[in-house]
Design a protein around this motif. Structure first.
Motif, PDB file in Angstrom:
ATOM      1  N   ILE A   1       0.834  -1.200   0.000  1.00 31.46           N
ATOM      2  CA  ILE A   1       0.000   0.000   0.000  1.00 31.46           C
ATOM      3  C   ILE A   1       0.874   1.257   0.000  1.00 31.46           C
ATOM      4  N   ARG A   2       1.884   1.259   0.824  1.00 36.62           N
ATOM      5  CA  ARG A   2       2.765   2.438   0.911  1.00 36.62           C
ATOM      6  C   ARG A   2       3.476   2.705  -0.419  1.00 36.62           C
ATOM      7  N   GLU A   3       3.945   1.657  -1.076  1.00 36.69           N
ATOM      8  CA  GLU A   3       4.628   1.822  -2.355  1.00 36.69           C
ATOM      9  C   GLU A   3       3.691   2.396  -3.410  1.00 36.69           C
ATOM     10  N   GLN A   4       2.459   1.934  -3.427  1.00 34.78           N
ATOM     11  CA  GLN A   4       1.490   2.458  -4.401  1.00 34.78           C
ATOM     12  C   GLN A   4       1.134   3.910  -4.110  1.00 34.78           C
ATOM     13  N   GLU A   5       1.046   4.250  -2.821  1.00 41.80           N
ATOM     14  CA  GLU A   5       0.757   5.640  -2.465  1.00 41.80           C
ATOM     15  C   GLU A   5       1.909   6.562  -2.884  1.00 41.80           C
ATOM     16  N   LYS A   6       3.138   6.084  -2.721  1.00 38.66           N
ATOM     17  CA  LYS A   6       4.292   6.880  -3.153  1.00 38.66           C
ATOM     18  C   LYS A   6       4.235   7.152  -4.656  1.00 38.66           C
ATOM     19  N   LEU A   7       3.765   6.163  -5.389  1.00 40.11           N
ATOM     20  CA  LEU A   7       3.676   6.296  -6.842  1.00 40.11           C
ATOM     21  C   LEU A   7       2.477   7.142  -7.266  1.00 40.11           C
ATOM     22  N   ASP A   8       1.579   7.387  -6.334  1.00 39.28           N
ATOM     23  CA  ASP A   8       0.364   8.173  -6.578  1.00 39.28           C
ATOM     24  C   ASP A   8      -0.595   7.457  -7.526  1.00 39.28           C
ATOM     25  N   ILE A   9      -0.756   6.164  -7.299  1.00 37.46           N
ATOM     26  CA  ILE A   9      -1.765   5.385  -8.021  1.00 37.46           C
ATOM     27  C   ILE A   9      -3.128   5.686  -7.397  1.00 37.46           C
ATOM     28  N   ASP A  10      -4.174   5.709  -8.200  1.00 45.52           N
ATOM     29  CA  ASP A  10      -5.486   6.164  -7.731  1.00 45.52           C
ATOM     30  C   ASP A  10      -6.304   5.078  -7.046  1.00 45.52           C
ATOM     31  N   VAL A  11      -6.331   3.889  -7.621  1.00 49.08           N
ATOM     32  CA  VAL A  11      -7.062   2.762  -7.038  1.00 49.08           C
ATOM     33  C   VAL A  11      -6.041   1.684  -6.716  1.00 49.08           C
ATOM     34  N   LEU A  12      -5.944   1.345  -5.427  1.00 47.58           N
ATOM     35  CA  LEU A  12      -4.866   0.475  -4.965  1.00 47.58           C
ATOM     36  C   LEU A  12      -5.310  -0.981  -4.897  1.00 47.58           C
ATOM     37  N   VAL A  13      -4.323  -1.845  -4.762  1.00 49.25           N
ATOM     38  CA  VAL A  13      -4.566  -3.279  -4.547  1.00 49.25           C
ATOM     39  C   VAL A  13      -3.744  -3.725  -3.354  1.00 49.25           C
TER      40      VAL A  13
ATOM     41  N   TRP B   1      10.540  -5.758  -7.717  1.00 52.31           N
ATOM     42  CA  TRP B   1      10.074  -4.443  -7.282  1.00 52.31           C
ATOM     43  C   TRP B   1      10.787  -3.320  -8.035  1.00 52.31           C
ATOM     44  N   ILE B   2      12.048  -3.533  -8.396  1.00 54.21           N
ATOM     45  CA  ILE B   2      12.759  -2.506  -9.169  1.00 54.21           C
ATOM     46  C   ILE B   2      12.063  -2.291 -10.508  1.00 54.21           C
ATOM     47  N   GLU B   3      11.737  -3.394 -11.193  1.00 51.71           N
ATOM     48  CA  GLU B   3      11.045  -3.298 -12.479  1.00 51.71           C
ATOM     49  C   GLU B   3       9.673  -2.644 -12.312  1.00 51.71           C
ATOM     50  N   VAL B   4       8.948  -3.061 -11.279  1.00 55.56           N
ATOM     51  CA  VAL B   4       7.592  -2.560 -11.066  1.00 55.56           C
ATOM     52  C   VAL B   4       7.604  -1.070 -10.746  1.00 55.56           C
ATOM     53  N   ASN B   5       8.466  -0.659  -9.832  1.00 55.35           N
ATOM     54  CA  ASN B   5       8.513   0.758  -9.467  1.00 55.35           C
ATOM     55  C   ASN B   5       8.885   1.639 -10.653  1.00 55.35           C
ATOM     56  N   ASN B   6       9.894   1.221 -11.407  1.00 56.33           N
ATOM     57  CA  ASN B   6      10.304   2.010 -12.565  1.00 56.33           C
ATOM     58  C   ASN B   6       9.202   2.070 -13.627  1.00 56.33           C
ATOM     59  N   SER B   7       8.534   0.943 -13.838  1.00 56.73           N
ATOM     60  CA  SER B   7       7.482   0.895 -14.856  1.00 56.73           C
ATOM     61  C   SER B   7       6.270   1.722 -14.441  1.00 56.73           C
ATOM     62  N   LEU B   8       5.830   1.535 -13.195  1.00 58.12           N
ATOM     63  CA  LEU B   8       4.653   2.268 -12.725  1.00 58.12           C
ATOM     64  C   LEU B   8       4.935   3.767 -12.596  1.00 58.12           C
ATOM     65  N   LYS B   9       6.152   4.090 -12.242  1.00 53.94           N
ATOM     66  CA  LYS B   9       6.531   5.504 -12.178  1.00 53.94           C
ATOM     67  C   LYS B   9       6.340   6.158 -13.542  1.00 53.94           C
ATOM     68  N   ASN B  10       6.783   5.480 -14.597  1.00 52.76           N
ATOM     69  CA  ASN B  10       6.612   6.010 -15.953  1.00 52.76           C
ATOM     70  C   ASN B  10       5.140   6.032 -16.366  1.00 52.76           C
TER      71      ASN B  10
END
Length: 758
Positions: free
Chosen positions: A472-484, A736-745
């Motif tokens: 949850i914290r990682e998704q909030e940092k990325l500013d995703i709107d609907v979390l899982v 997580w490195i791949e996911v964070n970089n991809s979702l950030k973009n």
């Protein structure tokens, strides 16, 4: 004449998924290419020795693949997309993996070829690419290497080739004015030379798979079929292999082409064995696919013994075999130590299916059914007690009392949209993910410890809560709107629900390949299905308590749970799906009651279950859609229902997708560069859509500019008020490195689009 037996292919993953493990170690540079090849060879040799030990008359060769057998065929034909050809024009194993997975080097990414489902199975293949300037050249000699390996074990070798017509059908053309038949002669020339070389090696029979004969073929395809096999005529005997359905609507093709044998799938083909002799010349070998290659129940060998005996009065050139390749079932039942004996004796995995073939062959050849009777006795016993031990009268009563109101939402989507918009207050182009987040080795070890009792439930729950909090914290940092919540508690999207529902049985080593290194362990449905306690509630409630943003409840849909399990065969699939729907309905009610306002029910298998012939499709789609609608029919208008589908052709089920009436559908489109959205140009889809904006199955990190381009493409087809932004599938296989970089973009690209919209 003596009855002969064979199979259409053996599982290639290894007893303990050795191939998967080796592939992933090679991709992460932990082992060398030579080590990977040694492991592959070891698996192949073991498979051949099993076939020989089980008494098969032919050793099947060519069923091994480093990723999938269609991609293997592309490699064999030298059909390599230009973007993967290096400056030295060198084609090797790395080329194969690049085509399947893409490649990233020095900030430059090369996208992989598309992937889709293999007919009506959960197996996937890499789609061949055809262009008007495509060139073909015999470039991959693995088949002949495998034949040389096999000849050291046994002399009666049966090589397997995917047929040229099915290969051409399964591919994709990229120029609208281009006719793929322009490539046929060049392809046929390679096949003809392969057959000639096989004959020189002393091969008597070649299995050529043409599963498209189960489909409705146009007159042009029929003509080309006849042309192709007349072209391939040579001294080697061809066993034309069909499966996944009946082929008698294409009997005019089969009767006209010069082949020496025909294989028929008697499990899904629903043929009348006693009439088969009327349709084929007396010289033609008829191979009867009587052992189910897609399910794990024992075969009623006594029934087939009686039928084949009657058929032998009309002709004696009969073979018996598996209905299709055994790659769709687990390898060896003897590995399972925890299944209760009274249930274990009902099942047959790949090794046991080979044994069944030998048992029936020997019984037919010596006119003795004693061994057959003892083999099938458990099946009869199970069926006799099933009414008492495996029926749930309460479930039966619920099903009988269903009416049309149980299959529809209270209000129209138009009304629900307004209420959900006010309730959820989401921005334009809302961003979400499909459900799963990275599953690390530590997480898998944690689940293993809990499963086998090394830690107790309280300790396990505490650790899972920690992971959910991190997600949850990682998704909030990325500013995703609907979390899982990320699904850390789940090993597999179907197995997890099966473990928490009545009526399912589980294996320890029942792995089946889905694609590449991806293996799944389908549960076994052996009795009526019901829910006795909430399954996902505690995890989702906790995740929602950590954030003010909405968290999606995540469920697997009834059709997918059905089709990705090994199902009982004594009741209809429709009835099983309805049972699952009622169980999910209870789960959805609990989620909604506890403040979960968005619930995703994934149905990636909806298209997979579609019958191969047009005449049969409407009936299936009717009950499959109703199964989904039954599970969600009681939710409030303000509760937003999502569903997800991936890796299939949506064109022939687009109306059914609309009929699901999900508020939001997320679909895989990134791998096809948004081409799948073309079906929405002509079909005015009424609800909201989240096309996948990057391919999660590739290690490549999507670049912001590429995502912006895809979003702009999607906005030309989908109204921005109804467009969602998401990856194309779950993220559990990525780091997580791949996911964070991809979702950030993904997020930054979306925000730039939003600014332009404003």
């Amino acid at each position: 004449m003596t009855i002969l037996n064979h199979i259409l292919g053996f599982p290639r993953i290894g007893y303990k998924r050795e191939l998967k493990i080796a592939q992933e170690m090679y991709w992460s540079k932990k082992i060398s290419k030579s080590k990977l090849k040694k492991i592959g060879k070891k698996i192949r040799i073991k498979n051949l020795k099993i076939q020989k030990k089980m008494g098969l008359d032919f050793l099947s060769v060519g069923d091994f693949a480093w990723y999938d057998h269609v991609l293997t065929t592309s490699m064999m034909l030298g059909n390599i997309p230009k973007r993967f050809i290096n400056s030295h024009n060198k084609i090797n194993l790395d080329t194969l993996f690049y085509i399947a997975r893409g490649v990233s080097c020095n900030q430059k990414s090369t996208y992989p070829s598309e992937m889709t489902k293999w007919f009506n199975t959960n197996y996937h293949y890499i789609v061949p690419e055809f262009h008007k300037d495509s060139n073909f050249k015999f470039s991959w000699k693995q088949l002949f290497e495998e034949i040389d390996e096999a000849l050291l074990i046994g002399k009666n070798i049966k090589p397997i080739l995917l047929g040229p017509m099915s290969y051409l059908w399964l591919g994709k053309t990229y120029e609208f004015t281009f006719n793929r038949f322009n490539l046929l002669d060049e392809i046929l020339n390679i096949y003809k030379n392969i057959l000639i070389q096989l004959k020189k090696k002393g091969i008597q029979w070649v299995q050529i798979d043409e599963p498209i004969l189960s489909l409705d073929l146009s007159s042009e395809w029929k003509k080309k079929f006849i042309y192709s096999y007349n072209y391939l005529k040579c001294d080697v005997n061809i066993l034309l292999t069909t499966y996944f359905g009946n082929v008698f609507h294409n009997l005019d093709i089969i009767q006209e082409i010069p082949i020496q044998g025909i294989h028929l799938d008697l499990v899904e083909g629903n043929y009348n064995i006693l009439n088969l002799h009327k349709y084929f010349s007396k010289d033609l070998i008829i191979s009867l696919g009587i052992i189910n290659g897609k399910n794990i129940w024992k075969t009623d060998l006594l029934k087939y013994y009686t039928l084949i005996k009657k058929l032998l009065k009309h002709r004696n050139n009969i073979w018996i075999g598996s209905s299709c390749s055994l790659m769709h079932v687990p390898i060896d039942l003897d590995q399972e130590k925890r299944i209760k004996t009274e249930l274990k004796i009902l099942f047959s995995f790949a090794v046991q299916k080979c044994y069944e073939l030998n048992l029936l062959k020997n019984s037919l050849n010596i006119n003795n059914i004693d061994l057959l009777e003892s083999w099938v006795l458990p099946l009869f016993t199970y069926n006799n007690i099933n009414d008492n031990n495996h029926k749930n009268n309460n479930i039966k009563h619920q099903i009988l009392n269903l009416n049309k109101n149980n299959y529809q939402r209270k209000s129209s989507y138009k009304d629900r949209y307004i209420k959900q918009k006010n309730k959820l207050n989401l921005p334009i182009l809302p961003i979400t993910t499909i459900g799963s987040l990275p599953q690390t080795k530590d997480l898998r070890d944690l689940r293993f410890k809990f499963k086998y009792g090394s830690i107790n439930k309280k300790e396990y729950q505490k650790e899972i809560f920690k992971i959910i909090k991190y997600n949850i914290r990682e998704q909030e940092k990325l500013d995703i709107d609907v979390l899982v919540h990320g699904e850390p508690e789940r090993n597999d999207m179907v197995e997890y629900f099966g473990e928490n529902l009545e009526g399912f049985l589980f294996t320890d080593y029942g792995w089946v390949q889905s694609y590449g290194s991806r293996c799944v362990k389908p549960p076994i449905i052996f009795s009526d299905i019901s829910r006795i306690y909430p399954i996902t509630l505690d995890w989702i409630k906790y995740a929602q308590s950590l954030t003010k943003k909405p968290v999606k409840g995540m469920l697997t849909g009834p059709v997918t749970i059905l089709l990705w399990s090994f199902v009982r065969e004594d009741i209809s699939q429709q009835e099983i799906a309805t049972q699952i729907s009622l169980a999910l309905k209870d789960e959805i009610y609990d989620l909604e009651k506890n403040g979960i306002n968005i619930i995703q029910i994934d149905e990636p298998a909806l298209r997979e279950g579609l019958p191969l012939r047009d005449i049969d499709k409407e009936k299936y789609l009717s009950w499959a859609v109703n199964a989904f609608k039954l599970s969600v029919s009681d939710v409030k208008d303000t509760t937003q229902i999502h569903t997800h589908m991936c890796y299939c052709d949506f064109n022939d089920i687009i109306q059914a997708i609309s009929n699901l009436d999900a508020d939001v559908i997320t679909i895989e489109t990134a791998r096809s560069n948004m081409e799948i959205l073309d079906c929405f140009k002509n079909f005015r889809y009424p609800n909201s859509i989240g096309p996948g904006f990057y391919d999660i199955h590739s290690p490549n990190i999507p670049q912001e500019k590429d995502i912006i381009k895809l979003i702009n493409q999607a906005m030309k087809i989908i109204p921005i008020q109804k467009l969602w932004i998401n990856p194309d599938c779950g993220l559990k296989t990525r780091t997580w490195i791949e996911v964070n970089n991809s979702l950030k973009n993904l997020v930054s690209a979306t925000k730039k689009i939003r600014e332009n919209i404003s």
